[in-house]
Each structure stands twice: as structure tokens, then as C-alpha cells.
Design an enzyme around this catalytic site. Structure first.
Site, PDB file in Angstrom:
ATOM      1  N   LYS A 108       0.594  -1.243  -0.109  1.00  0.00           N
ATOM      2  CA  LYS A 108      -0.091   0.037   0.010  1.00  0.00           C
ATOM      3  C   LYS A 108       1.007   1.310   0.035  1.00  0.00           C
ATOM      4  CE  LYS A 108      -3.816  -2.626   2.085  1.00  0.00           C
ATOM      5  NZ  LYS A 108      -4.496  -2.634   3.150  1.00  0.00           N
ATOM      6  N   GLN A 135      -5.055  -1.711   9.501  1.00  0.00           N
ATOM      7  CA  GLN A 135      -4.898  -2.954   8.837  1.00  0.00           C
ATOM      8  C   GLN A 135      -5.355  -4.007   9.771  1.00  0.00           C
ATOM      9  OE1 GLN A 135      -3.775  -3.558   5.750  1.00  0.00           O
ATOM     10  NE2 GLN A 135      -3.991  -5.676   5.843  1.00  0.00           N
ATOM     11  N   ASP A 137     -11.244   2.595   3.482  1.00  0.00           N
ATOM     12  CA  ASP A 137     -11.479   0.957   3.648  1.00  0.00           C
ATOM     13  C   ASP A 137     -12.937   0.654   3.165  1.00  0.00           C
ATOM     14  OD1 ASP A 137      -9.056  -0.964   3.435  1.00  0.00           O
ATOM     15  OD2 ASP A 137      -8.916  -0.524   5.694  1.00  0.00           O
TER      16      ASP A 137
HETATM   17  N1  GUN Z   1      -7.022  -7.101   5.951  1.00  0.00           N
HETATM   18  C1  GUN Z   1      -7.441  -8.019   4.846  1.00  0.00           C
HETATM   19  N2  GUN Z   1      -7.810  -7.160   3.997  1.00  0.00           N
HETATM   20  C2  GUN Z   1      -7.830  -5.965   4.453  1.00  0.00           C
HETATM   21  C3  GUN Z   1      -8.110  -4.471   3.656  1.00  0.00           C
HETATM   22  O1  GUN Z   1      -8.586  -4.655   2.614  1.00  0.00           O
HETATM   23  N3  GUN Z   1      -8.093  -3.412   4.696  1.00  0.00           N
HETATM   24  C4  GUN Z   1      -7.674  -3.556   6.050  1.00  0.00           C
HETATM   25  N4  GUN Z   1      -7.491  -2.535   6.687  1.00  0.00           N
HETATM   26  N5  GUN Z   1      -7.207  -4.763   6.476  1.00  0.00           N
HETATM   27  C5  GUN Z   1      -7.340  -5.767   5.831  1.00  0.00           C
END
Ligand code: GUN
Length: 293
Positions: A52, A96, A119
Site C-alpha cells: 500500500k 490494517q 477502506d
Molecule cells: N486485512 C485484509 N484485507 C484488508 C483490507 O482491505 N483492509 C484492511 N484495513 N485490512 C485488511
């Protein structure tokens, strides 16, 4: 059979975003700014967050990574979220997942200002998505929809089987696949751990979206000839031939399924890169106030 190249599409979209950002900067606007909170040292989460941060660079965004040890308290995280909500230099941020057991993920998600929830996990964004209002769409479902769109896959009236009912993928992608426009307009069946005769249900599917986290679960006998297969699984399985000691394996038995279907996403290089680029798209939307305000 055509391979759905999520890597190429995501590279194209990142270039489109980068061009828009340079235009914004030339007009005197600030660069979009995304922050990520990473708790602990889970290998998968470390990798996702690193991707990211790298994607932010490729798109010309500013990024901030905030790290905590597993021992962080819920109160400390809530305090940080409060600061990020108020930080006017920040367009959006993510926490996350998964979080350590002593922290309520739901409490954390609900503490995020929905206008910065890139998100798309906050109940306001989830609710708005489910009734078709402008919102931040959660990244993996949005990436899947974008792939179906860019490959001109006709989903109208299709039998779409979603495997898995997580809040992050299964539920939202099922909602989007039944929305009343392309890509969507499908007849959606959601299968989960309590579903009887999954094999028979899958064998009727024109589109299978596999998001259950069980490597190789979808076998060739479950796939109708010509079906479209979207594989969301990314389980780390041991592989002594790799320097890392593991490789990523999807929820689909790719070797035996690929030749039967019309389109299939590989793992890696299918849905994964699209998830990250969807987050970049949401951050750009947030910076440009195109969803809220
Ligand atoms: N854990 C697995 N996929 C995601 C996601 O798309 N965003 C976040 N914040 N955590 C995750």
C-alpha cells in the site's frame, strides 16, 4: 480460457491516478495523503501494508505509516484514530486487520470518521453501499467489480456464487453483484461453512467468487464449462523452493480448473493488486471530496 491480468489493469489505473495527481499539484492543490496503522508483525499484514505504501508512491500520494506493537491497548489506538480524524492534512486512513484479540475491531472501525474511511468498512459506508448511495466501497469487492467491467464480462442475469461471508469480501461483493446495473444484476448465492451441497451449487454457477481462505477448495468438478472464476484467496503455503519459504495459493485449484473456464484470475497477480488500487482510488476520491462534502 483468458487470464484476467489484475497486475496489468492495476498498473494502468495507477498511471491514470498519477496523471490526475500531477494535474492537481500543477493547479496548486496538495497531494492526496493516506495513513495506515499497522499493529504487530503478522507477515501477511506487513506485506499488504508495504504494498500500500509503495502504491502511494507510484500514484504520487503522500503516505504515513504508524506502527504499534501487539501490546498496544484499545484506548491508545482509539486516541490515535481521534487524532487522525481531526488531522486536516490527511485525506484518509486505514487500520490494517486483523488486530490482536484484546482489541475490538468493530469498535476501532466505528471510531474512524466515515469521511476518511477509505477502506469502506464503517457501517455508514457499508449501509450506503447496500442501498446504492455514493460511498467508499471496500477495496477487494470494488477491485473485483472493476476487473469484470474492464474485461466486459456480462453479469446480467448470471448465476453468481460467492464462497465466504466475511464483512470485508463475501458480504459486500454479494451486494455489489446484485446491484441493479452492470457489473452486477446477477442472481447471487452466498455459500458458507453451514451450506449444504456446495459442490452442486457451484456447478450451476456462471461466475464463482471464491473468498473463503481455503487453498485449492474449488476443484474442477465444481466448475461449469465456460464459467468465470474470481479467486480472492491468498493463503501462504510452505514452499522450500522459494527464498521466503512460502508461496501464495488461492482458493481455486488453478492447475485443474483453468482449462475449464472462460476467464480466471491468477494468484498472485489477479485480485490482490486490484484491492490495493481500489484503496488508491478511494483516497483520490477523498482528497477531491467527490464522495462526501
Ligand atoms: N486485512 C485484509 N484485507 C484488508 C483490507 O482491505 N483492509 C484492511 N484495513 N485490512 C485488511
Amino acid at each position: 480460457m483468458e487470464l484476467i491480468d489484475g497486475k496489468k489493469i492495476s498498473d494502468d489505473i495507477k498511471k491514470e491516478i498519477a496523471a490526475t495527481v500531477e494535474q492537481m499539484v500543477a493547479e496548486g492543490k496538495k497531494r492526496p495523503h493516506l495513513a495506515a496503522i499497522l499493529v504487530g508483525h503478522d507477515g501477511g499484514s506487513e506485506t499488504y501494508v508495504a504494498h500500500k505504501v509503495k502504491a502511494c508512491e507510484q500514484c504520487g500520494f503522500q503516505s504515513t505509516l504508524i506502527r504499534y506493537e501487539d501490546s498496544v491497548t484499545e484506548e491508545e489506538l482509539l486516541e490515535t484514530i481521534k487524532k487522525l480524524n481531526a488531522d486536516e492534512t490527511l485525506d484518509g486512513f486505514i487500520v490494517q486487520l486483523p488486530l490482536p484479540k484484546h482489541i475490538s475491531e468493530q469498535k476501532i472501525i466505528e471510531a474512524i470518521d466515515y469521511r476518511k474511511d477509505v477502506d469502506g468498512f464503517h457501517p455508514i459506508n457499508v449501509g450506503r453501499m447496500s442501498i446504492g448511495l455514493p460511498c467508499f466501497l471496500s477495496a477487494t469487492p470494488a477491485g473485483i467489480i472493476e476487473l469484470l467491467d474492464r474485461y466486459n464480462i456480462d453479469t446480467k442475469g448470471a448465476n453468481c456464487v460467492v464462497l465466504g461471508r466475511s464483512n470485508i469480501v463475501g458480504k459486500p461483493v454479494a451486494t455489489l453483484m446484485m446491484q441493479k446495473h452492470q457489473p452486477g444484476d446477477a442472481t447471487v448465492t452466498v455459500c458458507h461453512s453451514a451450506t449444504k451441497n456446495i459442490k452442486e451449487i457451484c456447478a450451476q454457477a456462471d461466475i464463482i467468487i471464491a473468498a473463503l481462505g481455503k487453498p485449492g477448495f474449488v476443484t474442477a468438478d465444481m466448475v461449469k464449462p465456460g464459467a468465470v472464476i474470481i479467486d480472492v484467496g491468498t493463503t501462504r503455503v510452505p514452499d522450500a523452493t522459494r527464498k521466503s519459504g512460502f508461496r501464495l495459493r488461492g482458493d481455486v485449484d488453478f492447475e485443474n480448473v483453468a482449462s475449464k473456464c472462460s476467464y480466471i484470475t491468477p494468484v498472485p497477480g489477479g485480485v490482490g493488486p486490484m484491492t490495493i488500487v481500489s484503496l488508491m482510488k478511494n483516497t483520490l476520491l477523498a482528497a477531491r471530496h467527490e464522495v462526501y462534502e
